[in-house]
Design an enzyme around this catalytic site. Structure first.
Site, PDB file in Angstrom:
ATOM      1  N   ASP A 229    -101.636  14.826  61.416  1.00 13.93           N
ATOM      2  CA  ASP A 229    -102.629  15.873  61.643  1.00 13.93           C
ATOM      3  C   ASP A 229    -103.275  16.139  60.282  1.00 13.93           C
ATOM      4  OD1 ASP A 229    -104.102  17.962  62.818  1.00 13.93           O
ATOM      5  OD2 ASP A 229    -102.557  19.423  62.289  1.00 13.93           O
TER       6      ASP A 229
ATOM      7  N   GLU B  72    -105.303  12.181  64.078  1.00 12.93           N
ATOM      8  CA  GLU B  72    -106.212  12.984  64.894  1.00 12.93           C
ATOM      9  C   GLU B  72    -107.651  12.701  64.495  1.00 12.93           C
ATOM     10  OE1 GLU B  72    -105.440  17.188  66.379  1.00 12.93           O
ATOM     11  OE2 GLU B  72    -106.858  17.526  64.751  1.00 12.93           O
TER      12      GLU B  72
ATOM     13  N   ASP C  21     -99.239  22.462  62.360  1.00 11.76           N
ATOM     14  CA  ASP C  21     -99.619  21.120  61.904  1.00 11.76           C
ATOM     15  C   ASP C  21     -98.521  20.103  62.241  1.00 11.76           C
ATOM     16  OD1 ASP C  21    -101.954  22.073  59.858  1.00 11.76           O
ATOM     17  OD2 ASP C  21    -100.181  23.342  59.675  1.00 11.76           O
TER      18      ASP C  21
END
Length: 168
Positions: free
Chosen positions: A7, A67, A140
């Site tokens: 992330d 991501e 996260d």
């Protein structure tokens, strides 16, 4: 199969390695790479790159799942996330890993069944699906684990579709 979910973020870059063993998913390691906001941008990116390279060498994932950066309301935040994402992509390719990207909505849909799920919903589902005693924190970490889970749970389906398309 091991998947490393990332992330991306400049201040906090979440990571989570998930393994699929005998059909079950389990956490291998997870955490956050932090860079001090007071450091110059180039120094922060270099530190993130070095930490990601170390993580990749240590865990040796089969695939890195990053991501996809689609939209941020704050342009300054969007730039930092985009730069961190680029660093993660380069580190993964340099390590010889396959790289895939999913949008936040794709990950939420895969993990919670709802593409607009909130952070807490994602944390709770990651906790439940990975049989964790506590919710992964900060968000996260949960997002990184969810990225890895999204890829691992969809791998069989993608292979079946590719096989079916090749047979026709």
């Amino acid at each position: 199969m091991f998947a490393l979910g990332i992330d991306p973020g400049l201040s906090r870059c979440g990571y989570g390695v998930v393994a699929r063993r005998r059909g079950d998913l389990e956490v291998v390691t997870a955490g956050v790479i932090r860079t001090p906001p007071s450091d110059p941008l180039a120094t922060r990116l270099a530190c993130l790159y070095a930490d990601l390279r170390h993580l990749l060498a240590e865990t040796r994932p089969d695939v890195v799942v990053v991501e996809r950066v689609l939209f941020q309301a704050n342009a300054r935040t969007a730039m930092g996330v985009g730069q961190a994402s680029g660093v993660a992509l380069v580190a993964a390719v340099e390590a010889g890993c396959s790289v895939v990207q999913y949008s936040p909505n794709e990950v939420k849909q895969a993990v919670t069944g709802y593409g607009s799920a909130g952070k807490e919903q994602v944390q709770r589902m990651v906790q439940a699906l990975l049989h964790l005693a506590d919710r992964p924190r900060p968000p996260d970490v949960a997002d990184a684990l969810a990225l890895a889970m999204c890829h691992l749970t969809g791998t069989g389906l993608r292979a079946a579709v590719a096989s079916a398309e090749g047979a026709s």
